[in-house]
Design a protein around this motif. Structure first.
Motif, PDB file in Angstrom:
ATOM      1  N   UNK A 135      89.458  48.814  29.330  1.00  0.00           N
ATOM      2  CA  UNK A 135      88.188  48.676  28.467  1.00  0.00           C
ATOM      3  C   UNK A 135      87.571  49.788  28.181  1.00  0.00           C
ATOM      4  N   UNK A 136      87.658  50.998  28.846  1.00  0.00           N
ATOM      5  CA  UNK A 136      87.077  52.183  28.437  1.00  0.00           C
ATOM      6  C   UNK A 136      88.216  53.139  27.796  1.00  0.00           C
ATOM      7  N   UNK A 137      89.091  52.765  27.560  1.00  0.00           N
ATOM      8  CA  UNK A 137      90.107  53.648  26.896  1.00  0.00           C
ATOM      9  C   UNK A 137      90.470  55.177  27.387  1.00  0.00           C
ATOM     10  N   UNK A 138      90.556  55.017  29.105  1.00  0.00           N
ATOM     11  CA  UNK A 138      90.880  56.207  29.720  1.00  0.00           C
ATOM     12  C   UNK A 138      92.162  56.847  29.583  1.00  0.00           C
ATOM     13  N   UNK A 139      92.235  57.968  29.615  1.00  0.00           N
ATOM     14  CA  UNK A 139      93.543  58.509  29.474  1.00  0.00           C
ATOM     15  C   UNK A 139      94.049  59.082  31.132  1.00  0.00           C
ATOM     16  N   UNK A 140      94.222  58.027  31.949  1.00  0.00           N
ATOM     17  CA  UNK A 140      94.683  58.244  33.313  1.00  0.00           C
ATOM     18  C   UNK A 140      95.441  57.084  34.069  1.00  0.00           C
ATOM     19  N   UNK A 141      95.793  57.176  34.958  1.00  0.00           N
ATOM     20  CA  UNK A 141      96.367  56.165  35.457  1.00  0.00           C
ATOM     21  C   UNK A 141      95.697  55.531  36.892  1.00  0.00           C
ATOM     22  N   UNK A 142      96.338  54.380  37.254  1.00  0.00           N
ATOM     23  CA  UNK A 142      95.315  53.810  38.512  1.00  0.00           C
ATOM     24  C   UNK A 142      95.221  54.767  39.588  1.00  0.00           C
ATOM     25  N   UNK A 143      96.300  55.259  39.868  1.00  0.00           N
ATOM     26  CA  UNK A 143      96.190  56.293  41.206  1.00  0.00           C
ATOM     27  C   UNK A 143      95.419  57.433  40.969  1.00  0.00           C
ATOM     28  N   UNK A 144      95.150  58.084  39.596  1.00  0.00           N
ATOM     29  CA  UNK A 144      94.334  58.964  39.579  1.00  0.00           C
ATOM     30  C   UNK A 144      92.928  58.888  39.480  1.00  0.00           C
ATOM     31  N   UNK A 145      92.676  57.631  38.883  1.00  0.00           N
ATOM     32  CA  UNK A 145      91.213  56.866  38.681  1.00  0.00           C
ATOM     33  C   UNK A 145      91.011  56.355  40.287  1.00  0.00           C
ATOM     34  N   UNK A 146      91.800  56.250  41.021  1.00  0.00           N
ATOM     35  CA  UNK A 146      91.483  55.755  42.682  1.00  0.00           C
ATOM     36  C   UNK A 146      90.820  56.988  43.108  1.00  0.00           C
ATOM     37  N   UNK A 147      91.466  58.376  42.870  1.00  0.00           N
ATOM     38  CA  UNK A 147      90.895  59.352  43.867  1.00  0.00           C
ATOM     39  C   UNK A 147      89.578  59.462  43.419  1.00  0.00           C
ATOM     40  N   UNK A 148      88.824  59.029  42.332  1.00  0.00           N
ATOM     41  CA  UNK A 148      87.873  59.450  41.794  1.00  0.00           C
ATOM     42  C   UNK A 148      86.722  58.162  42.205  1.00  0.00           C
ATOM     43  N   UNK A 149      87.222  57.165  42.895  1.00  0.00           N
ATOM     44  CA  UNK A 149      86.512  56.132  42.937  1.00  0.00           C
ATOM     45  C   UNK A 149      86.508  55.746  44.508  1.00  0.00           C
ATOM     46  N   UNK A 150      85.181  55.551  45.121  1.00  0.00           N
ATOM     47  CA  UNK A 150      84.970  55.100  46.450  1.00  0.00           C
ATOM     48  C   UNK A 150      84.222  54.128  46.626  1.00  0.00           C
ATOM     49  N   UNK A 151      84.490  53.363  47.685  1.00  0.00           N
ATOM     50  CA  UNK A 151      83.718  52.172  47.961  1.00  0.00           C
ATOM     51  C   UNK A 151      83.360  52.029  49.430  1.00  0.00           C
ATOM     52  N   UNK A 152      82.070  51.387  49.862  1.00  0.00           N
ATOM     53  CA  UNK A 152      81.653  51.629  51.142  1.00  0.00           C
ATOM     54  C   UNK A 152      80.693  50.423  51.222  1.00  0.00           C
ATOM     55  N   UNK A 153      80.559  49.813  52.564  1.00  0.00           N
ATOM     56  CA  UNK A 153      79.655  48.632  52.965  1.00  0.00           C
ATOM     57  C   UNK A 153      78.723  49.309  54.076  1.00  0.00           C
ATOM     58  N   UNK A 154      77.454  49.200  53.916  1.00  0.00           N
ATOM     59  CA  UNK A 154      76.710  49.900  54.956  1.00  0.00           C
ATOM     60  C   UNK A 154      76.863  48.752  55.877  1.00  0.00           C
ATOM     61  N   UNK A 155      76.626  49.079  57.147  1.00  0.00           N
ATOM     62  CA  UNK A 155      76.971  48.306  58.446  1.00  0.00           C
ATOM     63  C   UNK A 155      75.614  47.008  58.442  1.00  0.00           C
TER      64      UNK A 155
END
Length: 473
Positions: free
Chosen positions: A88-108
């Motif tokens: 959708x954003x036309x990013x010049x990257x792979x899923x693995x590379x993008x995954x390293x810059x994305x993090x998720x967390x759920x507060x307790x």
């Protein structure tokens, strides 16, 4: 090491500690400058249960979500969520590379999932975070099957859209500088303490006490003018350094070397520890107290006493020991004082044999009968055996130890050289003591202070020394 040793190590190595601390700060600042800034933006989504049932069903659904929400958070970094974002954003990257810059967390104990994206562009970090949140919403809807009513029980709602960050998340310059300063400080401290531990030089009286039980009977401060003005009791009799020799003279009265012992051999472990200047000034100090003193230059290899005291030294101890002269023929009175000088004479080929001869023993006994105190300026102990041989004939040995110059193994070897032949170390005189820095103890430690102006008790002797000084010039 004791606590005071660590303090002394820090004081001695403060320059190293400061340099490494500043170096750590500089490296941290440089790293902050060269590192590309990164921005972080966070979007929050709310996970809820859709139910038309009773309150108990809603409660059960809420408990189920709290247990399962961490599993939903793990879905954020999967291709099913990230690939649509790339498309959708036309990013010049792979899923693995993008995954390293994305993090998720759920507060307790919550049903909120926080999606954080790091990027070198603040705009891109916000766009990607919002796109990931939207893709996550669609992915969960597809993953969770519908219930009997055809409704998806789990609903994802974007609770907070990511905003464009105003400041970079990394590098954190203040944090980098603090960490750099701490690392530099720790490294500097470690280096300073290691350097102190590996330094085998004698630094203070504690180092001497660890080697020998002999008492420390005096301390002479370092003076850069000593080579030009070795006789401080003549040239500057009111100085604190001159008083240090008077203190040494007084302390020697309490040295337990035997009631009939009147002779001392002044020696050192290696050359250059102030042995001859101490001998000459101590002899003057004793003579000014009213004692009949004779100083014998027993350093037949490098005699200095005649030069320091300004007397003729071509004939002396060597001539007496070989029978060419009588002691009364070569002993010279130093001015109008109670000090008499027996120079070394010509340098013989066999100094050790002469000093250990019967003639030397007879000379010592004769001098002890004729004078109150007999001082022998002898060679260093480690290079030659002269001083050790002579010390067995005299009442005791005074070992000169230069602070910051003599090494522990050298002093230990000198003490062994004396004890192995049955000679007694009557006392230790620390020379070249620093007047500044962590190893300085101040003149007051040895019984005198800068706060007082000391003089010579006998006015006639003081006048004699001044007159002799003018005459020598």
């Amino acid at each position: 090491m004791e606590f005071r040793d660590y303090v002394r190590a820090i004081r001695k190595g403060w320059v190293i500690i400061v340099v490494f601390t500043l170096l750590g700060i500089a490296l941290a600042a440089l790293l902050s400058i060269i590192r590309t800034p990164e921005y972080q933006s966070t979007a929050k989504v709310f996970v809820s249960v859709q139910s038309t049932g009773s309150i108990s069903d809603l409660t059960q659904g809420g408990n189920f979500l709290q247990n399962q929400v961490k599993s939903y958070a793990d879905v954020v970094n999967t291709p099913i969520v990230l690939q649509p974002v790339i498309d959708s954003l036309g990013l010049d990257t792979t899923v693995e590379e993008l995954s390293r810059s994305v993090s998720s967390a759920s507060p307790s104990d919550t049903v909120i999932v926080e999606i954080t994206v790091s990027d070198e562009s603040p705009d891109n970090s916000a766009k990607i975070a919002n796109a990931v949140a939207a893709s996550f919403e669609a992915a969960v809807t597809d993953l969770v099957p519908t219930n009997a009513e055809g409704v998806t029980p789990v609903k994802i709602t974007v609770l907070q859209n990511a905003s464009v960050p105003a400041a970079p998340f990394s590098p954190n310059v203040p944090l980098y500088i603090v960490i750099g300063a701490l690392l530099g400080l720790i490294l500097g401290l470690a280096l300073a303490i290691t350097r102190y531990v590996l330094d085998t030089r004698i630094r203070n009286e504690h180092d001497v006490e660890a080697i020998t039980d002999a008492p420390i009977v005096g301390g002479i401060a370092f003076d850069a003018r000593t080579p030009e003005n070795p006789l401080v009791l003549r040239d500057d009799p009111r100085s604190p350094r001159a008083e240090s020799f008077r203190t040494l003279r007084t302390n020697l009265q309490f040295v337990g070397v035997g009631e009939n012992a009147r002779s001392f051999v002044l020696t050192s472990s290696v050359p250059g520890e102030g042995k001859s200047t101490t001998s000459a000034n101590l002899a003057i100090a004793m003579a000014l107290s009213g004692q009949q003193v004779v100083i014998v230059d027993a350093d037949m290899r490098k005699p200095r006493i005649a030069e320091y005291l300004g007397v003729e030294g071509s004939v002396g101890l060597t001539d007496v020991l070989v029978g060419r002269a009588q002691p009364s023929d070569v002993i010279t009175r130093w001015g109008d004082t109670n000090l008499y000088v027996l120079p070394a004479g010509r340098v013989p080929p066999n100094p050790s044999e002469l000093l250990g001869s019967t003639a030397m023993v007879n000379l010592i006994r004769s001098l002890e009968k004729s004078f109150d105190v007999v001082l022998f300026d002898a060679p260093p102990l480690l290079p030659v055996t002269d001083a050790a041989i002579l010390a067995t004939k005299a009442g005791g040995a005074l070992l000169m130890v230069a602070a910051g110059r003599a090494h522990k193994n050298q002093v230990r070897g000198a003490v062994s050289a004396l004890t192995n032949v049955g000679a007694k170390v009557a006392g230790v005189v620390m020379t070249m003591l620093p007047t500044k820095g962590p190893d300085s103890y101040g003149y007051g430690r040895y019984g005198y202070s800068y706060g007082y102006g000391y003089g010579i008790d006998e006015p006639s002797q003081e006048a004699t020394l001044r007159e002799r000084k003018k005459r020598d010039r």
